[in-house]
Design an enzyme around this catalytic site. Structure first.
Site, PDB file in Angstrom:
ATOM      1  N   HIS A 145       0.793  -1.238   0.000  1.00 55.83           N
ATOM      2  CA  HIS A 145       0.000   0.000   0.000  1.00 55.83           C
ATOM      3  C   HIS A 145       0.833   1.301   0.000  1.00 55.83           C
ATOM      4  O   HIS A 145       0.359   2.342   0.457  1.00 55.83           O
ATOM      5  CB  HIS A 145      -0.969  -0.007   1.190  1.00 55.83           C
ATOM      6  CG  HIS A 145      -0.317   0.108   2.538  1.00 55.83           C
ATOM      7  ND1 HIS A 145      -0.883  -0.396   3.679  1.00 55.83           N
ATOM      8  CD2 HIS A 145       0.844   0.676   2.943  1.00 55.83           C
ATOM      9  CE1 HIS A 145      -0.093  -0.147   4.717  1.00 55.83           C
ATOM     10  NE2 HIS A 145       0.959   0.514   4.284  1.00 55.83           N
TER      11      HIS A 145
ATOM     12  N   GLU B  19       3.557  -5.206   8.918  1.00 61.36           N
ATOM     13  CA  GLU B  19       2.247  -5.054   8.259  1.00 61.36           C
ATOM     14  C   GLU B  19       1.762  -6.372   7.643  1.00 61.36           C
ATOM     15  O   GLU B  19       0.564  -6.577   7.456  1.00 61.36           O
ATOM     16  CB  GLU B  19       2.313  -3.970   7.166  1.00 61.36           C
ATOM     17  CG  GLU B  19       2.405  -2.558   7.733  1.00 61.36           C
ATOM     18  CD  GLU B  19       2.518  -1.469   6.653  1.00 61.36           C
ATOM     19  OE1 GLU B  19       2.316  -0.303   6.992  1.00 61.36           O
ATOM     20  OE2 GLU B  19       2.824  -1.773   5.471  1.00 61.36           O
TER      21      GLU B  19
ATOM     22  N   HIS C 282      -2.436   4.701   9.540  1.00 60.87           N
ATOM     23  CA  HIS C 282      -1.078   5.137   9.920  1.00 60.87           C
ATOM     24  C   HIS C 282      -1.164   6.406  10.760  1.00 60.87           C
ATOM     25  O   HIS C 282      -0.768   7.485  10.319  1.00 60.87           O
ATOM     26  CB  HIS C 282      -0.235   5.413   8.683  1.00 60.87           C
ATOM     27  CG  HIS C 282      -0.053   4.221   7.786  1.00 60.87           C
ATOM     28  ND1 HIS C 282      -1.043   3.744   6.963  1.00 60.87           N
ATOM     29  CD2 HIS C 282       1.019   3.420   7.576  1.00 60.87           C
ATOM     30  CE1 HIS C 282      -0.587   2.697   6.288  1.00 60.87           C
ATOM     31  NE2 HIS C 282       0.659   2.476   6.636  1.00 60.87           N
TER      32      HIS C 282
HETATM   33  C1  DHB Z   1       6.016   3.575   2.513  1.00 59.52           C
HETATM   34  C2  DHB Z   1       5.440   2.344   2.765  1.00 59.52           C
HETATM   35  C3  DHB Z   1       4.385   2.214   3.686  1.00 59.52           C
HETATM   36  O1  DHB Z   1       3.794   1.046   4.023  1.00 59.52           O
HETATM   37  C4  DHB Z   1       3.895   3.339   4.309  1.00 59.52           C
HETATM   38  O2  DHB Z   1       2.826   3.183   5.119  1.00 59.52           O
HETATM   39  C5  DHB Z   1       4.468   4.583   4.073  1.00 59.52           C
HETATM   40  C6  DHB Z   1       5.530   4.691   3.172  1.00 59.52           C
HETATM   41  C7  DHB Z   1       7.132   3.729   1.529  1.00 59.52           C
HETATM   42  O3  DHB Z   1       7.692   2.737   1.049  1.00 59.52           O
HETATM   43  O4  DHB Z   1       7.444   4.878   1.182  1.00 59.52           O
HETATM   44 FE    FE Z   2       2.249   1.305   5.681  1.00 59.56          FE
END
Ligand code: DHB
Ligand code: FE
Length: 285
Positions: free
Chosen positions: A12, A240, A59
């Site tokens: 995601h 996650e 988040h």
């Molecule tokens: C990224 C990945 C994530 O799962 C997230 O919540 C925020 C940033 C990333 O790879 O930039």
């Molecule tokens: Fe994330």
């Protein structure tokens, strides 16, 4: 009777949402990633369910350190896209399914999982990026969505085992709903990534692919992985991935039914800081 026809798994990364919203999907950096979802979008167009039960994590957007529910079920009629700092994403409002969500709450809580019930909640990239990856940019999402938020941001997060068992309870709940609904369950987030600290940027292709192998063929064994292995091998945000075990636990084979068919499997690096994994598993009818 409602039934779970398939499960979908995908990462995601917020930058994927930005690439879609800003028309950058065909740029050289992004093109290989979006190519991996072409088959999936065609499949989903043909197999659009009535409802997606979408397991994701917030988040610190709708929730914060003030309130940390482990499993929070979205009961509302609609869920607005959240403003994560650059304004809300230009995506449709998510339409819930209140009757099925109420039934799932009743059934799953009576199966001894103490869900938090959420009647108002905005949804961040954890929920909207998987929808965009799988549906593209429709004027309205083509089906209803029941969000299930899982705390994987602030320790203690739930174990893989607990998630796998919750998936089994969700399958029983869906199958005891008396309307004839086609339901998909999606497990999202992951794969390997670490966004902070000395190991920021960590990606582990070999481990991610072994996770996909085991998610398909040995989900019960995979459910017993301790948190420390996720964090050591897949980075701090790799945790996650426990959410994928909720979706996998809801598949028919876990309850003694036939093994799922692997319709599509894809893995791609780089996408921002994350190893992007994707899987579609279908329950044979
Ligand atoms: C990224 C990945 C994530 O799962 C997230 O919540 C925020 C940033 C990333 O790879 O930039
Ligand atoms: Fe994330």
């Amino acid at each position: 009777m409602a039934r779970i026809s398939a499960s979908v798994y995908c990462s995601h990364v917020p930058a994927i949402g930005v690439a879609i919203d800003q028309g950058k999907t065909q740029e050289p950096y992004w093109q290989p990633l979006f190519k991996g979802f072409e088959t999936s979008k065609a499949w989903l167009k043909e197999h659009t369910p009535d409802v997606i039960f979408l397991v994701y994590n917030d988040h610190a957007t709708a929730f914060s350190l003030e309130l940390i529910p482990t499993f929070a079920l979205g009961m509302a009629a609609e869920f607005m896209p959240a403003d994560e700092g650059w304004g809300p994403r230009p995506v449709p409002v998510v339409q819930g399914h209140q009757e099925l969500a109420s039934h799932i709450a009743q059934s799953v809580i009576q199966q001894d999982f103490d869900l938090t019930l959420v009647n108002q909640m905005v949804v961040d990239h954890g929920l909207t990026v998987p929808l965009s990856l799988m549906f593209g940019q429709p004027a309205a999402w083509p089906c209803q969505v029941i969000p299930l938020h899982v705390n994987v941001v602030q320790y203690p997060a739930p174990s893989g085992q607990r998630c796998f068992q919750l998936g089994q309870a969700i399958r029983r709940a869906v199958e005891s709903f008396d309307q004839d609904l086609n339901v998909q369950i999606w497990g999202t987030g992951g794969m390997s990534h670490q966004l902070q600290g000395a190991r920021a940027g960590l990606i582990n292709r070999a481990w991610d692919n072994q996770f996909l192998d085991r998610l398909i063929a040995d989900p019960a064994g995979l459910a017993s992985l301790p948190h420390v292995e996720y964090v050591r091998e897949a980075g701090s945000e790799g945790i996650e991935l426990v959410m994928w075990l909720i979706a996998r636990g809801a598949m028919a084979d876990v309850a003694g039914g036939p093994a799922p068919r692997v319709h599509h499997r894809f893995y791609h690096v780089p996408a921002s800081n994350t190893g992007v994994g994707h899987l579609i598993l279908e329950n044979p009818r």
